[in-house]
Scaffold this active site. Structure first.
Site, PDB file in Angstrom:
ATOM      1  N   ASN A 163       0.793  -1.246   0.000  1.00  0.00           N
ATOM      2  CA  ASN A 163       0.000   0.000   0.000  1.00  0.00           C
ATOM      3  C   ASN A 163       0.816   1.282   0.000  1.00  0.00           C
ATOM      4  OD1 ASN A 163       0.842  -0.403   2.621  1.00  0.00           O
ATOM      5  ND2 ASN A 163      -1.051   0.341   3.539  1.00  0.00           N
ATOM      6  N   GLU A 259       5.839  -3.689  11.814  1.00  0.00           N
ATOM      7  CA  GLU A 259       4.610  -2.868  11.835  1.00  0.00           C
ATOM      8  C   GLU A 259       3.545  -3.694  11.139  1.00  0.00           C
ATOM      9  OE1 GLU A 259       6.362   0.442  13.746  1.00  0.00           O
ATOM     10  OE2 GLU A 259       4.293  -0.237  13.421  1.00  0.00           O
ATOM     11  N   CYS A 293      -2.886   0.846   7.202  1.00  0.00           N
ATOM     12  CA  CYS A 293      -2.858   0.152   8.499  1.00  0.00           C
ATOM     13  C   CYS A 293      -3.448   1.037   9.578  1.00  0.00           C
ATOM     14  CB  CYS A 293      -1.440  -0.235   8.855  1.00  0.00           C
ATOM     15  SG  CYS A 293      -0.412   1.204   9.042  1.00  0.00           S
TER      16      CYS A 293
HETATM   17  P1  NAP Z   1       1.401  -8.969   3.478  1.00  0.00           P
HETATM   18  O1  NAP Z   1       0.565  -9.831   2.627  1.00  0.00           O
HETATM   19  O2  NAP Z   1       1.715  -9.388   4.844  1.00  0.00           O
HETATM   20  O3  NAP Z   1       2.783  -8.728   2.673  1.00  0.00           O
HETATM   21  C1  NAP Z   1       3.730  -7.855   3.217  1.00  0.00           C
HETATM   22  C2  NAP Z   1       5.096  -8.225   2.641  1.00  0.00           C
HETATM   23  O4  NAP Z   1       5.498  -9.484   3.139  1.00  0.00           O
HETATM   24  C3  NAP Z   1       5.101  -8.353   1.115  1.00  0.00           C
HETATM   25  O5  NAP Z   1       6.338  -7.901   0.621  1.00  0.00           O
HETATM   26  C4  NAP Z   1       4.973  -9.856   0.934  1.00  0.00           C
HETATM   27  O6  NAP Z   1       5.479 -10.313  -0.298  1.00  0.00           O
HETATM   28  C5  NAP Z   1       5.862 -10.331   2.050  1.00  0.00           C
HETATM   29  N1  NAP Z   1       5.646 -11.731   2.454  1.00  0.00           N
HETATM   30  C6  NAP Z   1       4.566 -12.507   2.284  1.00  0.00           C
HETATM   31  N2  NAP Z   1       4.777 -13.735   2.826  1.00  0.00           N
HETATM   32  C7  NAP Z   1       6.032 -13.716   3.356  1.00  0.00           C
HETATM   33  C8  NAP Z   1       6.859 -14.659   4.050  1.00  0.00           C
HETATM   34  N3  NAP Z   1       6.446 -15.892   4.335  1.00  0.00           N
HETATM   35  N4  NAP Z   1       8.100 -14.271   4.446  1.00  0.00           N
HETATM   36  C9  NAP Z   1       8.550 -13.017   4.166  1.00  0.00           C
HETATM   37  N5  NAP Z   1       7.821 -12.083   3.520  1.00  0.00           N
HETATM   38  C10 NAP Z   1       6.587 -12.435   3.118  1.00  0.00           C
HETATM   39  O7  NAP Z   1       0.769  -7.507   3.622  1.00  0.00           O
HETATM   40  P2  NAP Z   1       0.222  -6.556   2.450  1.00  0.00           P
HETATM   41  O8  NAP Z   1      -0.953  -7.229   1.842  1.00  0.00           O
HETATM   42  O9  NAP Z   1       1.335  -6.136   1.562  1.00  0.00           O
HETATM   43  O10 NAP Z   1      -0.240  -5.289   3.298  1.00  0.00           O
HETATM   44  C11 NAP Z   1      -1.494  -5.330   3.977  1.00  0.00           C
HETATM   45  C12 NAP Z   1      -1.291  -5.713   5.425  1.00  0.00           C
HETATM   46  O11 NAP Z   1      -0.138  -5.055   5.942  1.00  0.00           O
HETATM   47  C13 NAP Z   1      -2.450  -5.244   6.302  1.00  0.00           C
HETATM   48  O12 NAP Z   1      -2.669  -6.158   7.339  1.00  0.00           O
HETATM   49  C14 NAP Z   1      -1.967  -3.931   6.887  1.00  0.00           C
HETATM   50  O13 NAP Z   1      -2.576  -3.629   8.111  1.00  0.00           O
HETATM   51  C15 NAP Z   1      -0.498  -4.224   7.069  1.00  0.00           C
HETATM   52  N6  NAP Z   1       0.253  -2.977   7.026  1.00  0.00           N
HETATM   53  C16 NAP Z   1       0.715  -2.465   8.212  1.00  0.00           C
HETATM   54  C17 NAP Z   1       1.391  -1.250   8.202  1.00  0.00           C
HETATM   55  C18 NAP Z   1       1.937  -0.634   9.468  1.00  0.00           C
HETATM   56  O14 NAP Z   1       2.719   0.349   9.361  1.00  0.00           O
HETATM   57  N7  NAP Z   1       1.578  -1.142  10.623  1.00  0.00           N
HETATM   58  C19 NAP Z   1       1.577  -0.556   7.024  1.00  0.00           C
HETATM   59  C20 NAP Z   1       1.074  -1.123   5.841  1.00  0.00           C
HETATM   60  C21 NAP Z   1       0.395  -2.354   5.842  1.00  0.00           C
HETATM   61  P3  NAP Z   1       4.389 -10.674  -1.460  1.00  0.00           P
HETATM   62  O15 NAP Z   1       3.730  -9.399  -1.850  1.00  0.00           O
HETATM   63  O16 NAP Z   1       5.233 -11.269  -2.545  1.00  0.00           O
HETATM   64  O17 NAP Z   1       3.421 -11.659  -0.862  1.00  0.00           O
HETATM   65  O1  G3P Z   2      -0.528   1.638   6.058  1.00  0.00           O
HETATM   66  C1  G3P Z   2       0.586   2.472   5.974  1.00  0.00           C
HETATM   67  C2  G3P Z   2       0.786   3.134   7.302  1.00  0.00           C
HETATM   68  O2  G3P Z   2       2.128   3.387   7.477  1.00  0.00           O
HETATM   69  C3  G3P Z   2      -0.127   4.336   7.397  1.00  0.00           C
HETATM   70  O3  G3P Z   2       0.529   5.500   7.026  1.00  0.00           O
HETATM   71  O4  G3P Z   2       0.561   7.949   6.877  1.00  0.00           O
HETATM   72  O5  G3P Z   2      -1.378   6.706   5.915  1.00  0.00           O
HETATM   73  O6  G3P Z   2      -1.111   6.871   8.382  1.00  0.00           O
HETATM   74  P1  G3P Z   2      -0.396   6.846   7.051  1.00  0.00           P
END
Ligand code: NAP
Ligand code: G3P
Length: 486
Positions: A163, A259, A293
């Site tokens: 994202n 995160e 997130c």
């Molecule tokens: P995701 O599916 O967990 O993927 C995140 C990253 O991890 C991607 O680069 C993904 O690669 C990689 N990945 C997947 N499986 C893995 C494994 N077994 N080992 C190592 N890396 C692996 O998350 P997303 O769909 O990109 O983002 C959405 C989620 O992330 C939501 O739950 C959101 O809340 C969370 N998020 C949190 C924050 C924060 O700052 N707290 C910010 C943004 C998003 P692939 O794309 O190749 O699968």
């Molecule tokens: O999901 C990405 C997280 O880092 C949120 O950033 O700046 O949209 O609150 P912001």
């Protein structure tokens, strides 16, 4: 500027040891636009051998990079920030096409990242160590002086989510580099084109060969191999709780900064400015179609003002522009994938079937889900607890602030929370009791400004990001004790 990262038939290359190299296995992953399903490019599904070689070069290069001066590192990163801005329109367009982010948000992500990089350089220049005298501890005299400096950790593995493919990659790369580490960047597959362009900007800015390397490939295939690789000295992960939990289970003796997911609550008390609350809830809950997130993901409102708040929120949702960002400026664009849209739609259907009141929305056109608001959601419904990562918000009515706090804290997540009230006492009463990383008073939940500490507790993460905190997390104190012989 970017043509060299493309190979034949629209295949992209990875940056390994200063060279742009294609896949040795000839295995590629098609990256299609969620907007029109057009083929944007094909990225290598890298093999374990390619991962080994990237990490080997990163290790070698770090030995030299750690000896560069902070001001030398800073010059390179300032140049990267300049290049980002020079190519802002191009990068924003790629981002819009690759992750269906509206044009305005895409452009602001690029400029925010340039600011982030510059602020990181300036912060690193002012991070200093300390010196301690022994005689402040009983039994010791002032012949012992400890000089404490910060040292890099070695090779940082940066894993970023879809994202914020540029900002959440650079927010790992820049602090890591300024701390003297080398970096392996594993971007989200849907978002990897943006990440490769970002890597090319750092390379063009002068990051030496081997100091920054990229690995593309599905996390589900190559992720475990990379995260458990003995050549990795630190993992900086942003993504889902599910994947973060997996990484923390399979890794051993490697420091982690995570995160993860969130279910940020907006708590609205009887003495709130409801206009302010409604504006913040709508922008906080629906920007980038809720795929943040820190999005507002549930509203806990006291009964006394609930009807008025719901009406205000509904009116503001009606003003949101829904559609394809290719055609016009929109607020709500299609979700990242059909799977993501299906998940959100399941939640909407379940909430409807369980008797919640659909205030507005509940409409889908392909992966485009119209901004949806449910009132009278109860805690036996999935939407009360699960993270949709889509434009759907539940309203849970509560009797008072204590019930709001109780429900808010029952979530597995603990990223951020928001409380809307004109009473400073109520604001701090709620803020003190919420089990989250950050509480926003009279504002939507959000990460910025990026020098503030940003952290999640419980299922929302471990460790603290935010510029100074990220530099500190990706470095360590090194003590040199002088023993004076008198
Ligand atoms: P995701 O599916 O967990 O993927 C995140 C990253 O991890 C991607 O680069 C993904 O690669 C990689 N990945 C997947 N499986 C893995 C494994 N077994 N080992 C190592 N890396 C692996 O998350 P997303 O769909 O990109 O983002 C959405 C989620 O992330 C939501 O739950 C959101 O809340 C969370 N998020 C949190 C924050 C924060 O700052 N707290 C910010 C943004 C998003 P692939 O794309 O190749 O699968
Ligand atoms: O999901 C990405 C997280 O880092 C949120 O950033 O700046 O949209 O609150 P912001």
């Amino acid at each position: 500027m970017f043509d060299y990262i493309n190979g034949e038939n629209n295949t992209f290359k990875n940056l390994i040891n200063g060279e742009w190299v294609s896949s040795i296995s000839e295995n590629f992953i098609d990256i299609k636009s969620p907007l029109d399903k057009s083929l944007l490019g094909r990225v290598p599904a890298m093999t374990k051998e390619e991962v080994d070689s990237a990490i080997k070069y990163a290790k070698e290069a770090q030995k030299k990079w750690r000896d560069t001066t902070i001001s030398e590192r800073g010059k390179i990163l300032y140049k990267a920030a300049d290049l980002l801005l020079e190519h802002s329109d191009e990068l924003a367009h790629i981002m819009m096409m690759e992750i269906a982010k509206d044009r305005k948000s895409s452009s602001s992500e690029v400029s925010r990242t340039a600011d982030f990089i510059r602020f990181t350089v300036d912060t690193a220049k002012n991070l200093s160590g300390e010196s301690l005298q022994g005689d402040s501890f009983p039994g010791f005299n002032n012949n012992k002086i400890s000089i404490v400096r910060r040292e890099p950790l070695g090779v940082v593995l940066a894993i970023s989510p879809f994202n914020y493919p540029i900002n959440l990659s650079a927010s790992k790369i820049a602090p890591a580099l300024m701390a003297g580490n080398s970096v392996i960047l594993k971007p989200a597959t849907q978002g990897s084109l943006c990440a490769l362009y970002l890597a090319s900007i750092f390379e063009k800015a002068g990051v030496p060969k081997g100091v920054l390397n990229t690995i593309t490939g599905r996390g589900s295939n190559i992720g475990d191999y990379i995260t458990t690789h003995p050549g990795i000295d630190f993992i900086n992960f942003t993504g889902s709780t599910e994947v973060g939990t997996r990484i923390s289970k399979i890794t051993c003796m490697v420091p982690l900064l995570m995160e993860l997911g969130g279910k940020d609550a907006a708590i609205v008390l009887e003495n709130a400015n409801l206009e302010l609350a409604a504006s913040n809830i709508v922008s906080g809950g629906y920007s980038y179609s809720g795929q943040r997130c820190t999005a507002v993901k549930r509203i806990l409102v006291v009964d006394k003002v609930a009807d008025e708040l719901v009406a205000k929120i509904k009116e503001k949702i009606k003003l949101l522009i829904v559609g394809n960002p290719i055609d016009k400026d929109v607020d709500i664009s299609p979700l990242i994938s059909t799977e993501a849209a299906d998940f959100v739609w399941d939640l909407i259907e379940e909430t409807k079937s369980r008797g919640a009141n659909l205030v507005i929305g509940g409409k889908r056109e392909g992966n485009l889900i119209y901004p949806t608001l449910f009132d009278n959601v109860t805690t036996d419904m999935r939407l009360a607890w699960e993270e949709p990562f889509g434009p759907v918000l539940p309203i849970i009515r509560v009797k008072d602030k204590d019930e709001a706090i109780e429900i808010a804290n029952k979530s597995q997540y603990g990223l951020q929370g928001a409380v809307f009230t004109e009473s400073i006492n109520d604001a701090f009463y709620v803020a003190d009791k919420l089990e989250v990383g950050t509480v926003q008073i009279n504002n939507k939940t959000e990460r910025g400004p990026d020098h503030f500490p940003f952290m999640g507790v419980k299922a929302s993460g471990m460790g603290t990001q935010g510029i100074k905190y990220s530099i500190e997390a990706m470095s360590r104190p090194k003590a040199t004790v002088i023993n004076i012989i008198r």
